[in-house]
Design a protein around this motif. Structure first.
Motif, PDB file in Angstrom:
ATOM      1  N   ARG A  66       0.801  -1.222   0.000  1.00 46.65           N
ATOM      2  CA  ARG A  66       0.000   0.000   0.000  1.00 46.65           C
ATOM      3  C   ARG A  66       0.834   1.271   0.000  1.00 46.65           C
ATOM      4  O   ARG A  66       0.281   2.373  -0.100  1.00 46.65           O
ATOM      5  N   LEU A  67       2.143   1.168   0.191  1.00 49.39           N
ATOM      6  CA  LEU A  67       2.944   2.363   0.439  1.00 49.39           C
ATOM      7  C   LEU A  67       3.415   3.014  -0.857  1.00 49.39           C
ATOM      8  O   LEU A  67       3.973   2.342  -1.716  1.00 49.39           O
ATOM      9  N   PRO A  68       3.197   4.328  -1.004  1.00 44.77           N
ATOM     10  CA  PRO A  68       3.722   5.038  -2.173  1.00 44.77           C
ATOM     11  C   PRO A  68       5.247   5.124  -2.098  1.00 44.77           C
ATOM     12  O   PRO A  68       5.829   5.011  -1.014  1.00 44.77           O
ATOM     13  N   GLN A  69       5.896   5.242  -3.254  1.00 41.51           N
ATOM     14  CA  GLN A  69       7.361   5.298  -3.286  1.00 41.51           C
ATOM     15  C   GLN A  69       7.832   6.535  -4.044  1.00 41.51           C
ATOM     16  O   GLN A  69       8.115   6.462  -5.243  1.00 41.51           O
ATOM     17  N   PRO A  70       7.940   7.655  -3.345  1.00 47.41           N
ATOM     18  CA  PRO A  70       8.353   8.906  -3.993  1.00 47.41           C
ATOM     19  C   PRO A  70       9.789   8.815  -4.515  1.00 47.41           C
ATOM     20  O   PRO A  70      10.563   7.947  -4.106  1.00 47.41           O
ATOM     21  N   GLY A  71      10.153   9.751  -5.389  1.00 46.64           N
ATOM     22  CA  GLY A  71      11.453   9.716  -6.057  1.00 46.64           C
ATOM     23  C   GLY A  71      12.639   9.867  -5.131  1.00 46.64           C
ATOM     24  O   GLY A  71      13.724   9.366  -5.423  1.00 46.64           O
ATOM     25  N   TRP A  72      12.462  10.554  -4.001  1.00 46.70           N
ATOM     26  CA  TRP A  72      13.587  10.759  -3.080  1.00 46.70           C
ATOM     27  C   TRP A  72      13.865   9.523  -2.225  1.00 46.70           C
ATOM     28  O   TRP A  72      14.814   9.491  -1.449  1.00 46.70           O
ATOM     29  N   LEU A  73      12.980   8.506  -2.369  1.00 40.09           N
ATOM     30  CA  LEU A  73      13.150   7.283  -1.576  1.00 40.09           C
ATOM     31  C   LEU A  73      14.039   6.315  -2.366  1.00 40.09           C
ATOM     32  O   LEU A  73      13.581   5.594  -3.239  1.00 40.09           O
ATOM     33  N   VAL A  74      15.326   6.299  -2.040  1.00 39.36           N
ATOM     34  CA  VAL A  74      16.309   5.555  -2.824  1.00 39.36           C
ATOM     35  C   VAL A  74      16.149   4.051  -2.605  1.00 39.36           C
ATOM     36  O   VAL A  74      16.225   3.267  -3.551  1.00 39.36           O
ATOM     37  N   VAL A  75      15.949   3.637  -1.356  1.00 43.35           N
ATOM     38  CA  VAL A  75      15.637   2.232  -1.032  1.00 43.35           C
ATOM     39  C   VAL A  75      14.383   2.244  -0.169  1.00 43.35           C
ATOM     40  O   VAL A  75      14.407   2.776   0.946  1.00 43.35           O
ATOM     41  N   PRO A  76      13.268   1.685  -0.656  1.00 42.80           N
ATOM     42  CA  PRO A  76      12.016   1.735   0.105  1.00 42.80           C
ATOM     43  C   PRO A  76      11.996   0.720   1.242  1.00 42.80           C
ATOM     44  O   PRO A  76      12.900  -0.109   1.372  1.00 42.80           O
ATOM     45  N   ALA A  77      10.945   0.779   2.062  1.00 47.62           N
ATOM     46  CA  ALA A  77      10.745  -0.178   3.145  1.00 47.62           C
ATOM     47  C   ALA A  77      10.811  -1.594   2.588  1.00 47.62           C
ATOM     48  O   ALA A  77      10.375  -1.857   1.476  1.00 47.62           O
ATOM     49  N   GLY A  78      11.359  -2.536   3.368  1.00 50.32           N
ATOM     50  CA  GLY A  78      11.447  -3.926   2.933  1.00 50.32           C
ATOM     51  C   GLY A  78      12.866  -4.440   2.989  1.00 50.32           C
ATOM     52  O   GLY A  78      13.088  -5.643   3.054  1.00 50.32           O
ATOM     53  N   ASP A  79      13.852  -3.545   2.956  1.00 50.28           N
ATOM     54  CA  ASP A  79      15.249  -3.943   3.150  1.00 50.28           C
ATOM     55  C   ASP A  79      15.563  -3.812   4.650  1.00 50.28           C
ATOM     56  O   ASP A  79      14.659  -3.641   5.463  1.00 50.28           O
ATOM     57  N   ASP A  80      16.841  -3.900   5.043  1.00 53.07           N
ATOM     58  CA  ASP A  80      17.156  -3.745   6.459  1.00 53.07           C
ATOM     59  C   ASP A  80      16.812  -2.349   6.961  1.00 53.07           C
ATOM     60  O   ASP A  80      16.472  -2.168   8.128  1.00 53.07           O
ATOM     61  N   ALA A  81      16.919  -1.359   6.082  1.00 59.85           N
ATOM     62  CA  ALA A  81      16.593   0.018   6.440  1.00 59.85           C
ATOM     63  C   ALA A  81      16.189   0.735   5.158  1.00 59.85           C
ATOM     64  O   ALA A  81      16.438   0.240   4.057  1.00 59.85           O
ATOM     65  N   ALA A  82      15.543   1.889   5.291  1.00 58.46           N
ATOM     66  CA  ALA A  82      15.187   2.704   4.133  1.00 58.46           C
ATOM     67  C   ALA A  82      16.290   3.717   3.883  1.00 58.46           C
ATOM     68  O   ALA A  82      16.975   4.145   4.812  1.00 58.46           O
ATOM     69  N   VAL A  83      16.476   4.086   2.615  1.00 57.71           N
ATOM     70  CA  VAL A  83      17.483   5.080   2.260  1.00 57.71           C
ATOM     71  C   VAL A  83      16.793   6.230   1.534  1.00 57.71           C
ATOM     72  O   VAL A  83      16.017   6.006   0.607  1.00 57.71           O
ATOM     73  N   THR A  84      17.066   7.447   1.999  1.00 57.67           N
ATOM     74  CA  THR A  84      16.430   8.627   1.407  1.00 57.67           C
ATOM     75  C   THR A  84      17.477   9.650   0.992  1.00 57.67           C
ATOM     76  O   THR A  84      18.578   9.692   1.543  1.00 57.67           O
ATOM     77  N   ARG A  85      17.096  10.482   0.019  1.00 58.43           N
ATOM     78  CA  ARG A  85      17.907  11.628  -0.376  1.00 58.43           C
ATOM     79  C   ARG A  85      17.394  12.813   0.452  1.00 58.43           C
ATOM     80  O   ARG A  85      16.210  13.157   0.353  1.00 58.43           O
ATOM     81  N   PRO A  86      18.230  13.424   1.291  1.00 56.90           N
ATOM     82  CA  PRO A  86      17.737  14.539   2.117  1.00 56.90           C
ATOM     83  C   PRO A  86      17.244  15.712   1.250  1.00 56.90           C
ATOM     84  O   PRO A  86      17.636  15.835   0.087  1.00 56.90           O
ATOM     85  N   VAL A  87      16.391  16.554   1.831  1.00 60.58           N
ATOM     86  CA  VAL A  87      15.922  17.755   1.130  1.00 60.58           C
ATOM     87  C   VAL A  87      17.095  18.732   1.019  1.00 60.58           C
ATOM     88  O   VAL A  87      17.694  19.089   2.032  1.00 60.58           O
ATOM     89  N   PRO A  88      17.450  19.141  -0.208  1.00 59.11           N
ATOM     90  CA  PRO A  88      18.617  20.015  -0.358  1.00 59.11           C
ATOM     91  C   PRO A  88      18.466  21.312   0.444  1.00 59.11           C
ATOM     92  O   PRO A  88      17.387  21.899   0.480  1.00 59.11           O
ATOM     93  N   ARG A  89      19.533  21.713   1.080  1.00 52.99           N
ATOM     94  CA  ARG A  89      19.614  22.986   1.805  1.00 52.99           C
ATOM     95  C   ARG A  89      18.587  23.159   2.920  1.00 52.99           C
ATOM     96  O   ARG A  89      18.293  24.275   3.312  1.00 52.99           O
ATOM     97  N   GLU A  90      18.031  22.066   3.439  1.00 56.87           N
ATOM     98  CA  GLU A  90      17.134  22.224   4.581  1.00 56.87           C
ATOM     99  C   GLU A  90      17.644  21.404   5.771  1.00 56.87           C
ATOM    100  O   GLU A  90      18.379  20.430   5.591  1.00 56.87           O
ATOM    101  N   HIS A  91      17.246  21.821   6.958  1.00 56.67           N
ATOM    102  CA  HIS A  91      17.508  21.028   8.149  1.00 56.67           C
ATOM    103  C   HIS A  91      16.445  19.943   8.257  1.00 56.67           C
ATOM    104  O   HIS A  91      15.342  20.081   7.732  1.00 56.67           O
ATOM    105  N   GLU A  92      16.791  18.877   8.960  1.00 53.22           N
ATOM    106  CA  GLU A  92      15.841  17.791   9.137  1.00 53.22           C
ATOM    107  C   GLU A  92      15.221  17.881  10.537  1.00 53.22           C
ATOM    108  O   GLU A  92      15.901  18.208  11.504  1.00 53.22           O
ATOM    109  N   VAL A  93      13.930  17.580  10.620  1.00 54.65           N
ATOM    110  CA  VAL A  93      13.201  17.670  11.877  1.00 54.65           C
ATOM    111  C   VAL A  93      12.629  16.282  12.182  1.00 54.65           C
ATOM    112  O   VAL A  93      11.977  15.682  11.323  1.00 54.65           O
ATOM    113  N   VAL A  94      12.908  15.761  13.364  1.00 55.00           N
ATOM    114  CA  VAL A  94      12.578  14.373  13.694  1.00 55.00           C
ATOM    115  C   VAL A  94      11.862  14.308  15.038  1.00 55.00           C
ATOM    116  O   VAL A  94      12.292  14.929  16.012  1.00 55.00           O
TER     117      VAL A  94
END
Lengths: 347, 347
Positions: free
Chosen positions: A26-54
């Motif tokens: 059911r999960l969408p897979q946007p372009g910034w999602l380099v490795v989607p859920a299902g592997d050991d971990a997900a890999v993403t491309r960070p948003v350029p020039r922004e800080h991350e909020v968690v």
């Protein structure tokens, strides 16, 4: 070969791998999602020039929700919304989330589907993608106190990730004496709805709906941050009184809240009339509203007007003033009184 | 004014705010942490020019650990390590984590301190910073099935975040026919230790220590990724047989595992001798080892030698070959046999 589960099976009968496959599909897979859920971990491309909020938040059955009146879809909606609200308070744009589910064995697969409906329904307006997670069995103590897998509470933990331009982050720490204090929306509705549902799980009405389907003020947070309108901001998960204290503590200031200006939710006012309770106390001390409390320098009123214009229908109400003296007081017709206590777990 | 809790108090008596303050006071604050834990969310500066790697995993009392033999410090260590292991499998460098604690009311503050000792002890060698989290009460069903706050399982959920250069990510999907199959360390030790502790919670020995204090192969994962030595990689949380299946499924290949090459943990071999069990089955099917399973193109053997030299004492053992035919088989003296089942929750 894993069998596809049917909705009338329990999660225990369906099995972990089948449930995970069912959710992954059911999960969408946007372009910034380099490795989607299902592997050991997900890999993403960070948003350029922004800080991350968690942020991360957990809902525990019997502590944060009651299945007598919160449906599985309500629980999924709430689990994401409380996290979105934390991102909103920082001025961040939500982007991704990880989901950890602790499931009692007897939960029907249909309920898991409904929980995901509620969660993904709350995610879609923000284009937020669920990029990882895990599923495990719940447990509960037996007569000797030893925890046994099987029965046990339903628990949903979400970690939400967003981003914000470096100099636009909103924190609790920026309020200065002379700033004006504002709140979005109206307060007390969720607390009134919860009290009503606890008395009658079948109750319906505006306050009940407000409790069951809270809305995170993501757009308001984004606009306040990007327009540099606010000096401090937080979300009202534990009530206005708690919010006032937290911003004052973090900013090293005090606040005077004018009781006549506090916007009381109309559903809360109606419920208070019926049960003969004070709506102001409910608006000050009641939790779960997920409105934003923020402060604005008087010279930034023009920026705040810009936010109001862009935001549409959501009310923004001035309710008080930041003061140098580190008191937190409510100004009423009868004079200044102390803030009521907020909600605290374990108390 | 929140009172500082004492170690002989329960978490319920200490209260949520006091516990959070107690934990926050211990957390390091690296320079990339723009807004530390304590606000609505944490804000970080992403690692320049790297992808972000995110994973989450939950430990539930009675499902993933047993407090008769896992101490609070062991639980904290394990909760972080299982997440570090997922990052290692992607070749990522760990950086930050968020922590969600679901606590039974009667838990002593001393146990919470010990849990944090174990967790922060596992974080320190990697300079990993805990940047957020939350604490809530646990719950359990009463006789009518309704969940009541107070008693209930201890549950620890961690979301771990790391980073990896864009073209260095390791996934499960890159294995190709002809690649050689390798594993770090030795297998079966944790499963033997767990079986021994379940029989005698006071048992001590190498296998028991291996179970109680697993180690994530972070450095091995980093080296495999940065040297471009591996084509696919995953961690062995659910056993070698499960790992072989997962890499084969994700890569669309098969594998032949040579039983004579599988490195069996010496503690596991000793325990198997005592209880008359087959060490190979334990090494194939036993979980919780957190070693890395990976594949290497024969032309990249030189790169693997570089990894071996850099890695020091940790053994890296060739155990089989990737084949085109999508079978997963173990080659033994008696011929080829099917892989045993791995561990699955809910089964």
């Amino acid at each position: 070969m894993t069998m596809a589960p049917t909705v009338d099976q329990t999660v225990r009968a369906a099995g972990e791998h089948a449930l995970i496959q069912r959710i992954l599909a059911r999960l969408p897979q946007p372009g910034w999602l380099v490795v989607p859920a299902g592997d050991d971990a997900a890999v993403t491309r960070p948003v350029p020039r922004e800080h991350e909020v968690v942020t991360t938040d957990t809902l525990v059955e019997g502590v944060h929700f009651d299945r007598r009146f919160s449906s599985a879809a309500d629980i999924g909606h709430r689990a994401l919304t409380v996290n979105l609200s934390d991102l909103a308070a920082m001025g961040a744009r939500p982007r991704s989330a990880l989901l950890s589910l602790v499931l009692p064995d007897t939960l029907p697969v249909a309920d898991l589907d409904a929980l995901m409906d509620g969660l993904l329904g709350a995610a879609a307006p923000h284009n937020l993608a669920v990029i990882g997670g895990n599923i495990t069995r719940s447990s509960a103590p037996d007569a000797t106190g030893r925890c046994i897998p099987g029965a046990g509470p339903l628990i949903v933990t979400i970690t939400a990730i967003g981003s914000v331009p470096a100099r636009r982050v909103l924190t609790r720490a920026g309020a200065r004496p002379g700033d004006e204090v504002y709140v979005t929306g109206a307060l007390g509705g969720a607390a009134a709805g919860l009290a009503s549902l606890q008395e009658n799980p079948a109750a319906t009405g505006d306050a009940e709906a407000r409790y069951l389907r809270p809305e995170a003020r993501v757009r308001a947070g984004l606009l306040l941050a990007r327009n540099k309108a606010a000096t401090a901001c937080m979300d009202l998960s534990d009530g206005l009184a708690d919010g006032v204290r937290q911003i004052c503590d973090a900013s090293g200031v005090g606040m005077l809240i004018d009781s006549s200006l506090v916007p009381v939710d109309s559903g809360a006012a109606a419920w208070c009339g019926r049960v003969n309770r004070d709506p102001l106390t409910l608006a000050l001390a009641g939790g779960d509203d997920y409105e934003l409390l923020f402060t604005v320098r008087p010279s930034a009123r023009g920026r705040l007007r810009g936010v109001r214009r862009a935001i549409g229908e959501l009310p923004i109400t001035r309710i008080g003033t930041v003061i140098r003296d580190r008191r937190q007081r409510v100004v009423t017709d009868a004079g200044e009184v102390a803030l009521p206590d907020g909600f605290e777990h374990f108390r």
